[in-house]
Design a protein around this motif. Sequence first.
Motif, PDB file in Angstrom:
ATOM      1  N   LEU A   1      18.800  -4.942   7.400  1.00  0.00           N
ATOM      2  CA  LEU A   1      18.044  -3.381   7.340  1.00  0.00           C
ATOM      3  C   LEU A   1      19.162  -2.420   7.173  1.00  0.00           C
ATOM      4  O   LEU A   1      20.323  -2.644   7.908  1.00  0.00           O
ATOM      5  N   LYS A   2      19.030  -1.459   6.280  1.00  0.00           N
ATOM      6  CA  LYS A   2      20.138  -0.274   6.079  1.00  0.00           C
ATOM      7  C   LYS A   2      19.493   0.799   6.066  1.00  0.00           C
ATOM      8  O   LYS A   2      18.054   0.810   5.820  1.00  0.00           O
ATOM      9  N   LEU A   3      19.935   2.047   6.045  1.00  0.00           N
ATOM     10  CA  LEU A   3      19.472   3.196   5.755  1.00  0.00           C
ATOM     11  C   LEU A   3      19.783   3.714   4.412  1.00  0.00           C
ATOM     12  O   LEU A   3      20.945   3.304   3.945  1.00  0.00           O
ATOM     13  N   ILE A   4      19.019   4.226   3.597  1.00  0.00           N
ATOM     14  CA  ILE A   4      19.348   4.590   2.413  1.00  0.00           C
ATOM     15  C   ILE A   4      19.128   6.063   1.834  1.00  0.00           C
ATOM     16  O   ILE A   4      17.922   6.799   2.127  1.00  0.00           O
ATOM     17  N   GLN A   5      20.209   6.820   1.302  1.00  0.00           N
ATOM     18  CA  GLN A   5      19.927   8.414   1.070  1.00  0.00           C
ATOM     19  C   GLN A   5      19.423   8.029  -0.430  1.00  0.00           C
ATOM     20  O   GLN A   5      19.949   7.599  -1.475  1.00  0.00           O
ATOM     21  N   LEU A   6      18.472   8.914  -0.639  1.00  0.00           N
ATOM     22  CA  LEU A   6      17.861   8.953  -2.083  1.00  0.00           C
ATOM     23  C   LEU A   6      17.869  10.564  -2.418  1.00  0.00           C
ATOM     24  O   LEU A   6      17.402  11.501  -1.755  1.00  0.00           O
TER      25      LEU A   6
ATOM     26  N   ILE B   1      13.130  -0.339  -1.123  1.00  0.00           N
ATOM     27  CA  ILE B   1      13.100   0.646  -0.334  1.00  0.00           C
ATOM     28  C   ILE B   1      11.908   0.969   0.374  1.00  0.00           C
ATOM     29  O   ILE B   1      10.902   0.944  -0.600  1.00  0.00           O
ATOM     30  N   LYS B   2      11.702   1.547   1.469  1.00  0.00           N
ATOM     31  CA  LYS B   2      10.498   1.877   2.148  1.00  0.00           C
ATOM     32  C   LYS B   2      10.899   3.405   2.420  1.00  0.00           C
ATOM     33  O   LYS B   2      11.762   3.687   2.942  1.00  0.00           O
ATOM     34  N   PHE B   3       9.683   4.285   1.969  1.00  0.00           N
ATOM     35  CA  PHE B   3       9.868   5.711   1.893  1.00  0.00           C
ATOM     36  C   PHE B   3       9.294   6.353   3.104  1.00  0.00           C
ATOM     37  O   PHE B   3       8.217   6.023   3.451  1.00  0.00           O
ATOM     38  N   HIS B   4       9.926   7.351   3.534  1.00  0.00           N
ATOM     39  CA  HIS B   4       9.514   8.017   4.744  1.00  0.00           C
ATOM     40  C   HIS B   4       8.348   9.099   4.126  1.00  0.00           C
ATOM     41  O   HIS B   4       7.564   9.437   5.039  1.00  0.00           O
ATOM     42  N   GLY B   5       8.311   9.182   2.756  1.00  0.00           N
ATOM     43  CA  GLY B   5       7.355  10.158   1.996  1.00  0.00           C
ATOM     44  C   GLY B   5       6.060   9.495   1.989  1.00  0.00           C
ATOM     45  O   GLY B   5       5.130   9.961   1.466  1.00  0.00           O
ATOM     46  N   ALA B   6       5.959   8.183   2.090  1.00  0.00           N
ATOM     47  CA  ALA B   6       4.677   7.291   1.873  1.00  0.00           C
ATOM     48  C   ALA B   6       3.688   7.885   2.846  1.00  0.00           C
ATOM     49  O   ALA B   6       4.089   8.500   3.931  1.00  0.00           O
ATOM     50  N   GLY B   7       2.472   7.025   2.265  1.00  0.00           N
ATOM     51  CA  GLY B   7       1.233   7.575   3.247  1.00  0.00           C
ATOM     52  C   GLY B   7       1.258   7.578   4.918  1.00  0.00           C
ATOM     53  O   GLY B   7       0.848   8.285   5.640  1.00  0.00           O
ATOM     54  N   GLN B   8       2.042   6.513   5.202  1.00  0.00           N
ATOM     55  CA  GLN B   8       2.238   6.076   6.795  1.00  0.00           C
ATOM     56  C   GLN B   8       3.082   6.987   7.413  1.00  0.00           C
ATOM     57  O   GLN B   8       3.164   7.112   8.586  1.00  0.00           O
ATOM     58  N   GLY B   9       3.887   7.615   6.496  1.00  0.00           N
ATOM     59  CA  GLY B   9       4.949   8.566   6.982  1.00  0.00           C
ATOM     60  C   GLY B   9       6.072   7.772   7.870  1.00  0.00           C
ATOM     61  O   GLY B   9       6.224   6.541   7.579  1.00  0.00           O
TER      62      GLY B   9
ATOM     63  N   GLY C   1       0.806  -1.126   0.170  1.00  0.00           N
ATOM     64  CA  GLY C   1      -0.075   0.130  -0.126  1.00  0.00           C
ATOM     65  C   GLY C   1       1.042   1.375  -0.086  1.00  0.00           C
ATOM     66  O   GLY C   1       0.364   2.375  -0.499  1.00  0.00           O
ATOM     67  N   SER C   2       2.030   1.090   0.539  1.00  0.00           N
ATOM     68  CA  SER C   2       2.863   2.539   0.576  1.00  0.00           C
ATOM     69  C   SER C   2       3.826   2.390  -0.733  1.00  0.00           C
ATOM     70  O   SER C   2       4.629   3.328  -0.592  1.00  0.00           O
ATOM     71  N   LEU C   3       3.684   1.741  -1.676  1.00  0.00           N
ATOM     72  CA  LEU C   3       4.339   1.600  -2.854  1.00  0.00           C
ATOM     73  C   LEU C   3       5.881   1.595  -2.595  1.00  0.00           C
ATOM     74  O   LEU C   3       6.487   2.595  -3.229  1.00  0.00           O
ATOM     75  N   PRO C   4       6.365   0.574  -1.865  1.00  0.00           N
ATOM     76  CA  PRO C   4       7.768   0.482  -2.047  1.00  0.00           C
ATOM     77  C   PRO C   4       8.438   0.043  -3.217  1.00  0.00           C
ATOM     78  O   PRO C   4       7.610  -0.316  -4.351  1.00  0.00           O
ATOM     79  N   GLY C   5       9.664  -0.136  -3.344  1.00  0.00           N
ATOM     80  CA  GLY C   5      10.225  -0.135  -4.627  1.00  0.00           C
ATOM     81  C   GLY C   5      11.689  -0.935  -4.655  1.00  0.00           C
ATOM     82  O   GLY C   5      12.007  -0.997  -3.416  1.00  0.00           O
ATOM     83  N   VAL C   6      12.268  -1.248  -5.745  1.00  0.00           N
ATOM     84  CA  VAL C   6      13.522  -1.971  -5.700  1.00  0.00           C
ATOM     85  C   VAL C   6      14.521  -1.016  -6.317  1.00  0.00           C
ATOM     86  O   VAL C   6      14.186  -0.331  -7.250  1.00  0.00           O
TER      87      VAL C   6
END
Length: 245
Positions: free
Chosen positions: A67-72, A35-43, A19-24
Motif C-alpha cells: 500500500l502507498k499513498l498517491i497524489q492525484l 487507486i482507491k479514491f477518497h471521493g468515492a461513495g464510501q468516502g 462499487g467504488s469504481l477503483p481504477g488502474v
Amino acid sequence: MSLPVVTATRYVLPLREGGSLPGVVEGNDLGTYVIKFHGAGQGPKALVAEVIVGELFRRLGLRVPELKLIQLDPAIGKSEPDFEIQELLIRSAGLNLAVDFLPGSFGYDGSAGNPGDEAMSRILWLDAFVANVDRSWRNTNMLVWHKNLWLIDHGAALYFHHSWMSAEKFASLPYDATDHVFSVAVPGVAKVDRELTAAITPSLLEEVIGLVPDEWIADGDRERYLGHLLARLSQRSAWVPGGAR
C-alpha cells in the motif's frame, strides 16, 4: 513511520467490478497501481479501513499487496472522456490510496487449491476480529499471484466507524462465519487464537493506525480506533468462530 507517497501520472482504466469504481493508474515511480479514491461513495473511511486492516494483516504474516499513498492532480480528471469517471477523479484530487497492481493475478475461486488449514484459520480469525463482512464465495477479495494467495479490498471492515457504535457494543458483536469463504476452517480457529491474540499488541495497533494520513481521519479518532480494537480483543469469547481458547 508512514506509507510511501507517489504521484499519479496517468489514469489507465477503470475497474468497474468494484462499487467504488477503483481504477488502474501509473505513478511517477514507474509503478502501476490500483487507486482507491477518497471521493468515492464510501468516502475516506473505506480507505482508513484498507490501511489499518491491510497493514495489520501484513504484519501478522498474511500477503497483502503493498500500500502507498498517491497524489492525484485534478488535471488528470479533466482529460477523461467518461463523465462519471471524470467527476470522480476531480472530486478525489489530493491524497488517495494506491494498491500495488499484481499483473496476471486472478480471483481466488478454490480451483487453485486451498492455502492450508492454518492459513485459512488465521484469515478467518482476523476477518472476525476486524468484522470483515466481505470475504464470501460471491466475492472472495483474494487473488492468486505466482501461486500465492493475496488478500485485497478491506474497505468493508471496521464498519463500526460509520456510525461510531460504542466500543462495548463492537467488542461483543458476534461474527457470522457461515458465509465466509473459509468457513470450513472454523474447527481450526482455536489453534491460532492464542498466538494471534498475543501478537496484536497495543503498540502494533498504534503503529498501523498511525499510518492513516491526517487528511482521512478526524482529530481524536486514532484513539477511538485503538480503543475499539483493544476492546474487541478483550471479548474474544463473543466473536471468535468456534470459540476462543
